[in-house]
Design a protein around this motif. Structure first.
Motif, PDB file in Angstrom:
ATOM      1  N   PRO A   1       1.067  -1.226   0.545  1.00 49.53           N
ATOM      2  CA  PRO A   1      -0.408   0.121  -0.018  1.00 49.53           C
ATOM      3  C   PRO A   1       0.854   1.384  -0.196  1.00 49.53           C
ATOM      4  CG  PRO A   1      -0.634  -1.705   1.959  1.00 49.53           C
ATOM      5  CD  PRO A   1       0.847  -1.960   1.220  1.00 49.53           C
ATOM      6  N   LYS A   2       2.068   1.583   0.568  1.00 55.53           N
ATOM      7  CA  LYS A   2       3.001   2.215   0.948  1.00 55.53           C
ATOM      8  C   LYS A   2       4.064   2.656  -0.856  1.00 55.53           C
ATOM      9  CE  LYS A   2       3.350   2.836   5.518  1.00 55.53           C
ATOM     10  NZ  LYS A   2       2.448   1.610   5.820  1.00 55.53           N
ATOM     11  N   ARG A   3       4.116   1.941  -1.570  1.00 52.30           N
ATOM     12  CA  ARG A   3       4.320   1.967  -2.759  1.00 52.30           C
ATOM     13  C   ARG A   3       4.018   3.406  -3.941  1.00 52.30           C
ATOM     14  NH1 ARG A   3       3.973   0.599  -8.253  1.00 52.30           N
ATOM     15  NH2 ARG A   3       1.944  -1.010  -7.823  1.00 52.30           N
ATOM     16  N   LYS A   4       4.596   3.877  -5.069  1.00 58.66           N
ATOM     17  CA  LYS A   4       4.317   5.459  -5.208  1.00 58.66           C
ATOM     18  C   LYS A   4       3.915   4.575  -5.980  1.00 58.66           C
ATOM     19  CE  LYS A   4       5.563   9.977  -6.402  1.00 58.66           C
ATOM     20  NZ  LYS A   4       4.270  10.323  -6.118  1.00 58.66           N
ATOM     21  N   ARG A   5       2.276   4.861  -6.662  1.00 60.53           N
ATOM     22  CA  ARG A   5       1.397   5.007  -7.842  1.00 60.53           C
ATOM     23  C   ARG A   5       1.486   6.155  -8.718  1.00 60.53           C
ATOM     24  NH1 ARG A   5      -0.509  -0.475  -6.793  1.00 60.53           N
ATOM     25  NH2 ARG A   5       0.139  -1.213  -4.268  1.00 60.53           N
ATOM     26  N   ASP A   6       1.115   5.630  -9.842  1.00 62.21           N
ATOM     27  CA  ASP A   6       0.721   6.443 -10.395  1.00 62.21           C
ATOM     28  C   ASP A   6      -0.415   6.521 -11.147  1.00 62.21           C
ATOM     29  OD1 ASP A   6       2.921   7.611 -12.846  1.00 62.21           O
ATOM     30  OD2 ASP A   6       2.581   5.505 -14.635  1.00 62.21           O
ATOM     31  N   THR A   7      -1.256   7.244 -10.161  1.00 55.66           N
ATOM     32  CA  THR A   7      -2.486   7.147 -10.107  1.00 55.66           C
ATOM     33  C   THR A   7      -2.737   8.615  -9.219  1.00 55.66           C
ATOM     34  OG1 THR A   7      -3.276   5.514  -8.729  1.00 55.66           O
ATOM     35  CG2 THR A   7      -2.978   5.127 -10.574  1.00 55.66           C
ATOM     36  N   ASP A   8      -4.223   8.696  -9.262  1.00 55.66           N
ATOM     37  CA  ASP A   8      -4.722  10.067  -8.609  1.00 55.66           C
ATOM     38  C   ASP A   8      -5.148   9.104  -6.770  1.00 55.66           C
ATOM     39  OD1 ASP A   8      -3.305  12.051  -9.487  1.00 55.66           O
ATOM     40  OD2 ASP A   8      -5.172  12.646 -10.692  1.00 55.66           O
ATOM     41  N   LEU A   9      -5.721   8.019  -7.314  1.00 55.53           N
ATOM     42  CA  LEU A   9      -6.231   7.540  -6.047  1.00 55.53           C
ATOM     43  C   LEU A   9      -5.794   7.580  -4.904  1.00 55.53           C
ATOM     44  CD1 LEU A   9      -6.511   3.787  -8.506  1.00 55.53           C
ATOM     45  CD2 LEU A   9      -8.389   5.515  -8.006  1.00 55.53           C
ATOM     46  N   PRO A  10      -6.355   8.218  -4.224  1.00 54.87           N
ATOM     47  CA  PRO A  10      -6.555   8.224  -2.118  1.00 54.87           C
ATOM     48  C   PRO A  10      -5.578   7.610  -1.489  1.00 54.87           C
ATOM     49  CG  PRO A  10      -8.515   8.654  -2.660  1.00 54.87           C
ATOM     50  CD  PRO A  10      -8.104   8.120  -4.301  1.00 54.87           C
ATOM     51  N   ALA A  11      -4.883   7.779  -1.271  1.00 52.73           N
ATOM     52  CA  ALA A  11      -3.715   7.301  -0.701  1.00 52.73           C
ATOM     53  C   ALA A  11      -4.316   6.153   0.574  1.00 52.73           C
ATOM     54  CB  ALA A  11      -2.663   7.703   0.164  1.00 52.73           C
TER      55      ALA A  11
END
Ligand SMILES: NC(=O)C1=CN([C@@H]2O[C@H](COP(=O)(O)OP(=O)(O)OC[C@H]3O[C@@H](n4cnc5c(N)ncnc54)[C@H](O)[C@@H]3O)[C@@H](O)[C@H]2O)C=CC1
Ligand SMILES: N[C@@H](CC=O)C(=O)O
Ligand code: NA
Length: 433
Positions: free
Chosen positions: A50-60
């Protein structure tokens, strides 16, 4: 005014498809609420890290690595992790907890569909999987619902986007297999392990699902004959092109009727030559196309995006909105109908046409020997093309219809014939008589 009803949705997996499903669920919340008659609230997304930086604007704050706890908070579980485990256990837990499930996981359904369908039926939950076959194309619901009053004779088509993309690039651009697979993976078409695509297993999973629904029979994965495209060479593709054919990976599911009147089901996946004039020849890129032949409706064609994140998300969300409507109204899910229970027809009994490429000795009598070998195996030659290079000659022979059994025996005899250096390749020919 009454508060709108809320349906809590848990998402398992946020890869190519899952991330698009999550984005659209958040962006189109009002539209979906109108259509479903309830707000579809995304309560969490289970991922490995869950902590991995993602290429999306989805709420952390939506991300978690605790899928089991997330499931317990949900009315609906969307499984988009892929693979057998933990997907199988999590879907089982979801159904047992009373949640409805939407999945795109054809590998899981082809291997464990009957146990999951039985569980869903027992607990009165819904299990939807339109995205599992031919991505965005509506094909499973048309077969299960729209064609429920008809008799399906045959389902034939291109059901894997990755291999269609690869074969198409090799045919139209002369690109290499490896480069084409690399781009298909970048485009989000390929499975996490693309072996499933190129060895035909993904299409085999889809053929098992299609045949089961079309023929109301539990068609087991091991009863679907499967060859992938790793053995297809650029030379075969170029030879096919010169002869007016295109090589496509086909899934073919047929109802066969024996002379005695007994019915059986044949399901198979293999690369085949398709005439350039056939509609399947113009299915390009990651697109899929499925032909359905039925007794009353005749021939129907379903065409469109067979793979891709956002395209597949459309099918997943279609299932979700449909299932949410039923959830709001109450009532059990639609059970699977497997009442016909037809036997399996082995590949050795299936008949089709073949193209056989041979490297032969260019000497008197060689051609006569080869023709005799064909005749001895009751395989009749339709066309023969010879090209010469020094004392070697190449023959490309297209046969009339013959059974796979006869073909295998013929190939074994050709391989041990003194007139032949090498059987260079055998491809089936579909879409012409
Ligand atoms: N990509 C496509 O075009 C299509 C995919 N599908 C199916 O949709 C499903 C998802 O496919 P993609 O999104 O392409 O896969 P993907 O590999 O891009 O994404 C899978 C996601 O699930 C997560 N995941 C995997 N195992 C997990 C575990 N044990 N715990 C928590 N998270 C886990 C991964 O971290 C990743 O976020 C698969 O079943 C696939 O066969 C179906 C039709 C088309
Ligand atoms: N890997 C699959 C994805 C869709 O089912 C494909 O290439 O078709
Ligand atoms: Na579909």
């Amino acid at each position: 005014m009454n508060e709108p009803r809320i349906v809590r949705v848990a998402l398992l997996g946020a890869g190519s498809v899952g991330s698009q499903v999550a984005r659209l669920l958040l962006e189109q919340a009002d539209t979906f609420a109108q259509r479903a008659g309830a707000r579809l609230e995304l309560v969490g997304i289970a991922v490995r890290d869950p902590k991995r930086k993602r290429d999306t604007d989805l709420p952390a704050e939506l991300f978690t690595d605790d899928a089991e706890t997330l499931i317990l908070q949900a009315d609906f579980v969307i499984e988009l992790m892929g693979g057998i485990e933990p997907a199988r256990t999590l879907i089982t837990q979801a159904l047992e907890s009373g949640a409805d499930v939407v999945t795109a996981n054809k590998a899981l359904l082809a291997n464990h569909g009957p146990e999951l369908f039985a569980l869903a039926e027992r607990v009165g939950a819904q299990l939807h999987y339109e995205a599992a076959v031919a991505g965005a194309i509506p094909i499973l619901r048309p077969l299960r619902e729209n064609l429920a009053g008809d008799r399906i004779e045959r389902v034939l088509g291109i059901v894997n986007g990755t291999t269609n993309y690869i074969l198409d690039r090799m045919h139209t651009k002369g690109d290499s297999f490896e480069e084409s697979l690399r781009i298909a993976t970048e485009l989000g078409y390929a499975e996490a392990d693309p072996t499933a695509d190129i060895e035909g297993f993904d299409a085999q999973h889809k053929a098992a699902i299609l045949a089961s629904i079309a023929f109301h029979t539990n068609v087991k994965l091991e009863d679907v004959y499967c060859e992938g495209i790793t053995g297809v060479s650029i030379d075969q593709i170029n030879d096919a092109k010169r002869a007016g054919f295109v090589v496509k990976l086909l899934a073919i599911c047929e109802r066969a009727v024996e002379a005695s009147g007994t019915e059986s089901v044949s399901a198979r996946v293999y690369p085949a030559l398709v005439p350039e004039s056939h509609p399947l020849a113009s299915v390009h890129g990651g697109n899929n196309a499925v032909f359905v032949e039925s007794a009353a409706a005749g021939s129907l064609m379903f065409y469109g995006a067979g793979a891709g994140g956002v395209e597949t998300a459309s099918a997943v969300l279609g299932d979700l909105v449909t299932a949410a409507r039923r959830h709001v109204l109450g009532g059990p899910g639609l059970g699977e109908s497997m009442d016909a229970n037809l036997p399996h027809r082995p590949i050795s009994e299936v008949d089709t046409r073949f193209q056989i490429a041979l490297a032969v000795t260019d000497e008197p009598g060689a051609l006569a020997k080869i023709a005799t070998t064909f005749a001895e195996h009751a395989v009749s030659i339709a066309t023969l093309e010879q090209t010469n290079d020094g004392d070697r000659a190449s023959l490309v022979i297209v046969t009339h219809r013959a059974t796979e059994g006869a073909l295998q025996a013929l190939v074994a005899a050709l391989e041990s014939s003194s007139a032949i250096h090498e059987v260079q390749g055998v491809l089936r020919v579909e879409g012409s008589n």
